[in-house]
Design a protein around this motif. Structure first.
Motif, PDB file in Angstrom:
ATOM      1  N   ARG A  65       9.600  -6.873  16.184  1.00  0.00           N
ATOM      2  CA  ARG A  65       8.268  -6.720  15.592  1.00  0.00           C
ATOM      3  C   ARG A  65       8.456  -6.471  14.097  1.00  0.00           C
ATOM      4  N   THR A  66       7.802  -7.299  13.315  1.00  0.00           N
ATOM      5  CA  THR A  66       7.977  -7.146  11.872  1.00  0.00           C
ATOM      6  C   THR A  66       7.232  -5.910  11.398  1.00  0.00           C
ATOM      7  N   THR A  67       7.690  -5.369  10.307  1.00  0.00           N
ATOM      8  CA  THR A  67       7.026  -4.181   9.774  1.00  0.00           C
ATOM      9  C   THR A  67       5.903  -4.556   8.829  1.00  0.00           C
ATOM     10  N   ILE A  68       5.703  -5.870   8.619  1.00  0.00           N
ATOM     11  CA  ILE A  68       4.621  -6.312   7.727  1.00  0.00           C
ATOM     12  C   ILE A  68       3.425  -6.646   8.593  1.00  0.00           C
ATOM     13  N   THR A  69       2.388  -5.846   8.423  1.00  0.00           N
ATOM     14  CA  THR A  69       1.280  -5.945   9.365  1.00  0.00           C
ATOM     15  C   THR A  69       0.030  -6.530   8.738  1.00  0.00           C
ATOM     16  N   SER A  70       0.011  -6.760   7.429  1.00  0.00           N
ATOM     17  CA  SER A  70      -1.215  -7.241   6.799  1.00  0.00           C
ATOM     18  C   SER A  70      -1.489  -8.676   7.226  1.00  0.00           C
ATOM     19  N   ALA A 176      10.938  -6.557   0.252  1.00  0.00           N
ATOM     20  CA  ALA A 176      10.755  -5.217  -0.307  1.00  0.00           C
ATOM     21  C   ALA A 176       9.990  -4.350   0.670  1.00  0.00           C
ATOM     22  N   GLN A 177       8.973  -4.939   1.289  1.00  0.00           N
ATOM     23  CA  GLN A 177       8.147  -4.170   2.215  1.00  0.00           C
ATOM     24  C   GLN A 177       8.982  -3.707   3.409  1.00  0.00           C
ATOM     25  N   SER A 182      12.056   0.561   6.253  1.00  0.00           N
ATOM     26  CA  SER A 182      13.306   1.006   6.853  1.00  0.00           C
ATOM     27  C   SER A 182      13.827   2.249   6.132  1.00  0.00           C
ATOM     28  N   SER A 183      13.778   2.241   4.811  1.00  0.00           N
ATOM     29  CA  SER A 183      14.339   3.379   4.082  1.00  0.00           C
ATOM     30  C   SER A 183      13.474   4.612   4.292  1.00  0.00           C
ATOM     31  N   PHE A 184      12.184   4.400   4.385  1.00  0.00           N
ATOM     32  CA  PHE A 184      11.311   5.541   4.642  1.00  0.00           C
ATOM     33  C   PHE A 184      11.659   6.187   5.974  1.00  0.00           C
ATOM     34  N   LEU A 185      11.860   5.345   6.966  1.00  0.00           N
ATOM     35  CA  LEU A 185      12.174   5.878   8.283  1.00  0.00           C
ATOM     36  C   LEU A 185      13.528   6.574   8.279  1.00  0.00           C
ATOM     37  N   SER A 186      14.482   6.029   7.533  1.00  0.00           N
ATOM     38  CA  SER A 186      15.797   6.670   7.448  1.00  0.00           C
ATOM     39  C   SER A 186      15.663   8.062   6.844  1.00  0.00           C
ATOM     40  N   GLY A 187      14.893   8.145   5.780  1.00  0.00           N
ATOM     41  CA  GLY A 187      14.683   9.439   5.139  1.00  0.00           C
ATOM     42  C   GLY A 187      14.070  10.423   6.107  1.00  0.00           C
ATOM     43  N   GLU A 188      13.090   9.970   6.843  1.00  0.00           N
ATOM     44  CA  GLU A 188      12.436  10.827   7.822  1.00  0.00           C
ATOM     45  C   GLU A 188      13.446  11.322   8.856  1.00  0.00           C
ATOM     46  N   ARG A 450      14.153   7.625  15.052  1.00  0.00           N
ATOM     47  CA  ARG A 450      15.393   6.859  15.100  1.00  0.00           C
ATOM     48  C   ARG A 450      15.126   5.478  15.687  1.00  0.00           C
ATOM     49  N   PHE A 451      14.280   5.488  16.711  1.00  0.00           N
ATOM     50  CA  PHE A 451      13.930   4.212  17.331  1.00  0.00           C
ATOM     51  C   PHE A 451      13.237   3.312  16.308  1.00  0.00           C
ATOM     52  N   GLY A 452      12.259   3.920  15.615  1.00  0.00           N
ATOM     53  CA  GLY A 452      11.539   3.165  14.585  1.00  0.00           C
ATOM     54  C   GLY A 452      12.478   2.671  13.513  1.00  0.00           C
ATOM     55  N   GLU A 453      13.396   3.490  13.142  1.00  0.00           N
ATOM     56  CA  GLU A 453      14.326   3.135  12.071  1.00  0.00           C
ATOM     57  C   GLU A 453      15.159   1.921  12.503  1.00  0.00           C
ATOM     58  N   ARG A 454      15.586   1.960  13.741  1.00  0.00           N
ATOM     59  CA  ARG A 454      16.381   0.824  14.222  1.00  0.00           C
ATOM     60  C   ARG A 454      15.541  -0.451  14.206  1.00  0.00           C
ATOM     61  N   ALA A 455      14.246  -0.295  14.665  1.00  0.00           N
ATOM     62  CA  ALA A 455      13.356  -1.459  14.683  1.00  0.00           C
ATOM     63  C   ALA A 455      13.149  -1.972  13.258  1.00  0.00           C
TER      64      ALA A 455
END
Lengths: 589, 275
Positions: A65-70, A176-177, A182-188, A450-455
């Motif tokens: 599932r892509t993280t770009i939802t727009s 970039a998106q 991904s980086s946001f989730l890693s930070g979290e 972690r799951f989200g980050e992997r996705a």
């Protein structure tokens, strides 16, 4: 003007046209000629257009599932804003030398605005059924980017540049998106991991502090408590048995003489000192009833008793028991005496003295404390085997009882300890639960993140490999063969219509402003009766000749003027043959 | 439209009748009108014998747009239609004098008066006399390209007999009384008792004659208003596409409904259908 409204007849219309054709013609020409000029002279504008297809993700959405939802439209708008920046546009303008006339003279904003106006973008939608909602919607499947220019080559070049900008911006922004997500989730995830570590440390410390009282040990403690209780009961029961047995043993012992009866040669059993003492004491008592104390027999018996007592270690008069027994005897004696004598009888008095002396003695003895149990040394020399056996059993039982007592104490202490743990457990449980819950929550969130980050990382890879939804240039901008505007026939058509409209309007206006009478009908309206005569204009030969002359002059004059004008145009502005070909080409185009 | 068509039909019939008569008359009696103007046979036309006859070339008449009674062109037909109506109305009212006026100048009064006179004269038992009463810009004689020696003013002043002033332009039954030149105080003279007596005299002297007076524009001078009380009826000439509607209303108001014979739409762009 205040005449009653009348029906306009065709004749009226013809009359109006006959009267006003000059005005109408002037208006018609005044509009038509500029329109024709505009249609012919408007410079052609060419539009080059590229079509960009929005391709769906190649990997099924269910898998990655892509993280770009727009929505695609929204994204295209976004990209447009990025593409249409002043910097980008200025770059293009400079690179292609667009708007050479205005670039140096007009403000930059105006040029940029013009450029934006020349860029055209159109969405191409398809009616599709939304797989999620099941309703028909318009989905943008592609869009076109075009550029208008006077030169077809320039239009194509700029359109090419614009389409490539769009493609580039899209992939960059998607990457970039995705990377951002991904980086946001890693930070979290990192933050959560730290939080979990802190919580774990706290929990460990807590456990350390309350090792035995942890709620999770409550069951075990309960079990232990119950077991100690059972143990305790068991021990008590054993002790009771032993004690009973000891009582029994002691009673047996009491019945046995420690020393085995000594049989002398004549078969007479030598009495044991104690028995002999008892026998002597009984003899003494009997003697004292018969004799006085100074009787030799009494004295002798007394002496034997004393010797025996010394042997046996019994302090005949010294021990409080003996003293008490003596006191009791004395009391009984006094009682028997008082029946016979008065209190002042010497005999009674003597007993009284003895009693008081005895009482003092008892007090004295009691003050001196308990004496060593009598007969110990004596017992060591017990010789009766049965007695010895029983005595050994008794000692064993006593030792066992002591051991049991000790054990009982220990178990009771243990039980108390367990009881205390059990009572404290609920108090600790509150804090413990809170800590555990925090930790659980943090762990669950961590799991999720972690799951989200992997996705997100997968999606990022998807974008990096350009396997996600992407723009594909399916139709690159070509050099246009035909101008997109002006639509010359259309302009001509509009001009013609406008000219007709103006002509009609002018005639109508002129007619409306007219004050003179027209035709017999109008005259009738004014007079109230029809004219009795309608005389046509009488045209004489002279009139005809004059009209002919005028027409001839007019035609000749107009031709002359036209020729002069054309000549001037040919020599001053543009050669006529060229103009002709140009006009032909434009009309044809 | 129905009554108009009916009237037109009636008019067309009467005109055909008249035309045949006139043609017959011209063929039998006047083979050359221009050459023998002073040879009237009809008794009623004896007066002409005393008047002065002139020869007017056909070209002049044509140039001046004066119709010929024998013509078949639309204008002639239109004038004859007008003639018949005027004749019938005047006969009905027993009117003898008719003033031709218009609101403004150059709207066709004089030509209408002349052609009406010609048309009236072409009918049997009828003569017409046109008196030029436009004493500011007299113009009747110019239509016939003629310079009169005597005129109506000289007669009124008693300087010449009436017969000397009346001119027959070679059209049977039609004479005109010209005015040579403009005079001062024309309106006063036109309104004078002398002129009234003159009009009466004209009426009495020729009972079967229709007298037509050509007058100056009604709205530009007071000449016409001064003169109008002397005549029986008035014919108002209006130029199509030129005369202002307000002017027509004013003129009609000035004349009043009683003596209005009717209006004539002149220089109309509507052609009478060919026949």
């Amino acid at each position: 003007m205040n005449q009653p409204p009348q029906e306009k007849t065709l004749q009226d219309l013809i009359g109006v046209l006959r009267r006003r054709w000059r005005v109408g013609l002037c208006g018609f020409l005044a509009v038509l000629v500029p329109a024709v000029l505009v249609a012919l002279l408007l410079p052609a504008t060419y539009r080059s257009t590229g079509t960009i297809l929005i391709e769906q993700q190649e990997i099924p959405q269910d898998l990655v599932r892509t993280t770009i939802t727009s929505f695609a439209d929204q994204r295209i708008e976004l990209i447009s804003q990025r593409v249409m920046t002043t910097t980008n546009l200025l770059g293009i303008i400079r690179a292609h030398g667009l708007y050479p006339d205005d670039f140096d003279t007009k403000p930059r904003e105006v040029i940029i605005e013009r450029m934006r106006g020349d860029i055209s973008r159109e969405m191409i939608s398809a009616e599709v059924v939304d797989p999620r909602s099941g309703q028909p919607t318009a989905a943008t499947i592609a869009f076109t980017v075009g550029f208008d220019s006077r030169s077809p080559q320039t239009a194509a070049l700029v359109a090419n540049e614009l389409t490539s900008l769009y493609l580039q911006e899209n992939s960059e922004s998607r990457r970039a998106q995705a990377a951002e997500a991904s980086s946001f989730l890693s930070g979290e995830a990192g933050g959560l991991a730290r939080e979990i570590a802190v919580l774990e440390t706290r929990l460990a410390e807590f456990k350390q502090r309350n090792l035995d009282r942890l709620p999770e040990l409550a069951g075990l403690n309960q079990q232990l408590y119950q077991r100690t209780e059972t143990d305790l009961a068991d021990i008590r029961r054993q002790r009771g048995v032993l004690e009973e047995r000891r009582i029994y043993l002691q009673s047996e012992l009491a019945q046995l003489n420690p020393s085995a009866g000594l049989v002398v040669g004549n078969g007479q059993v030598v009495l044991e000192p104690r028995d002999r003492l008892r026998a002597l004491q009984a003899q003494l008592a009997a003697m004292q009833g018969i004799y006085s104390d100074r009787h030799p027999m009494v004295i002798r018996t007394q002496g034997a008793i004393d010797a025996l007592e010394a042997e046996l270690g019994v302090e005949g008069q010294g021990s409080p028991q003996a003293l008490r027994a003596e006191l009791a005897r004395l009391e009984a004696l006094r009682g028997s005496l008082i029946d016979r004598y008065t209190a002042t009888h010497p005999e009674v008095e003597r007993v009284d003295r003895q009693m008081s002396a005895l009482e003092a003695e008892i007090e004295q003895a009691e003050r001196d404390g308990a004496r060593v149990a009598p007969g110990r040394e004596y017992e060591q020399v017990a010789s009766n085997p049965a007695y010895v056996q029983l005595r050994a059993q008794d000692v064993v039982a006593e030792a066992e009882i002591a051991a049991l007592r000790e054990r009982e104490r220990e178990v009771a202490a243990r039980q108390a300890d367990l009881e205390e743990r059990l009572t404290q457990t609920p108090l600790i449980e509150r804090d413990y639960t809170a800590l555990t819950r925090d930790l659980e929550t943090a762990r669950a969130r961590y799991q999720q993140i972690r799951f989200g980050e992997r996705a997100a990382q997968t999606a990022e890879n998807l974008e990096l490999d350009a396997k996600g939804e992407r723009f594909t240039l399916i139709e690159p901008p070509l050099v246009p063969q035909q101008p997109v505007s002006p639509n010359r026939p259309f302009v001509l058509f509009i001009g013609l219509f406008a000219a007709l409209g103006v002509a009609v309007g002018l005639v109508a206006l002129r007619e409306e402003l007219e004050t003179s009478v027209h035709g017999p009908t109008q005259l009738q309206a004014i007079v109230g009766a029809p004219p009795i005569g309608v005389i046509p204009r009488i045209v004489t030969d002279a009139d005809r000749a004059r009209t002919r002359r005028r027409l001839t002059f007019g035609a000749v004059g107009a031709t002359a003027v036209l020729v002069l004008l054309l000549g001037a145009a040919h020599s001053l502005v543009i050669p006529l043959d060229e103009l002709w070909f140009r006009a032909i080409r434009r009309i044809g185009a | 439209m129905k009554p108009i068509e009916e009237a037109l039909r009636v008019a067309a019939e009467s005109r055909r009748e008249i035309t045949t008569k006139v043609v017959a008359l011209q063929r039998s009696e006047k083979p050359s009108v221009a050459e023998k103007p002073a040879a009237p046979i009809d008794v009623s036309r004896l007066a002409h014998s005393r008047s002065r006859s002139i020869e007017v070339p056909r070209a002049v008449l044509e140039r001046s747009r004066i119709i010929s009674a024998a013509g078949q062109d639309p204008a002639t037909r239109a004038y004859k239609l007008l003639r018949t109506r005027v004749q019938q109305r005047m006969d009905h009212q027993r009117w003898q004098t008719l003033a031709v006026v218009s609101p403004g100048a150059r709207e066709g009064k004089t030509l209408t008066a002349i052609n009406l006179g010609v048309a009236l004269a072409s009918s049997e038992q009828r003569t017409a006399l046109l008196v030029d009463c436009d004493w500011r810009k007299p113009s009747v004689h110019t239509y016939f390209d003629f310079k009169p020696d005597c005129d109506v003013l000289m007669y009124l002043d008693g300087k010449s007999p009436l017969s000397a002033a009346i001119v027959n332009p070679g059209i049977p039954g039609f004479c005109f009384l010209p005015c040579r030149a403009p005079i001062a105080r024309s309106s006063e003279r036109l309104g004078s008792r002398k002129v009234a007596a003159f009009v009466d005299e004209l009426k009495k002297r020729y009972p079967d004659r229709t007298v037509i007076f050509d007058l100056p524009p009604v709205l530009l001078t007071d000449d016409a208003l001064s003169f109008l009380p002397h005549v029986d009826c008035v014919l108002v000439v209006v130029e199509d596409d030129r005369t202002r509607r307000d002017d027509i209303k004013k003129v009609l108001q000035l004349i009043g409904p009683d003596r209005l014979l009717g209006t004539v739409l002149n220089k109309s762009s509507l052609e009478l259908a060919g026949y």
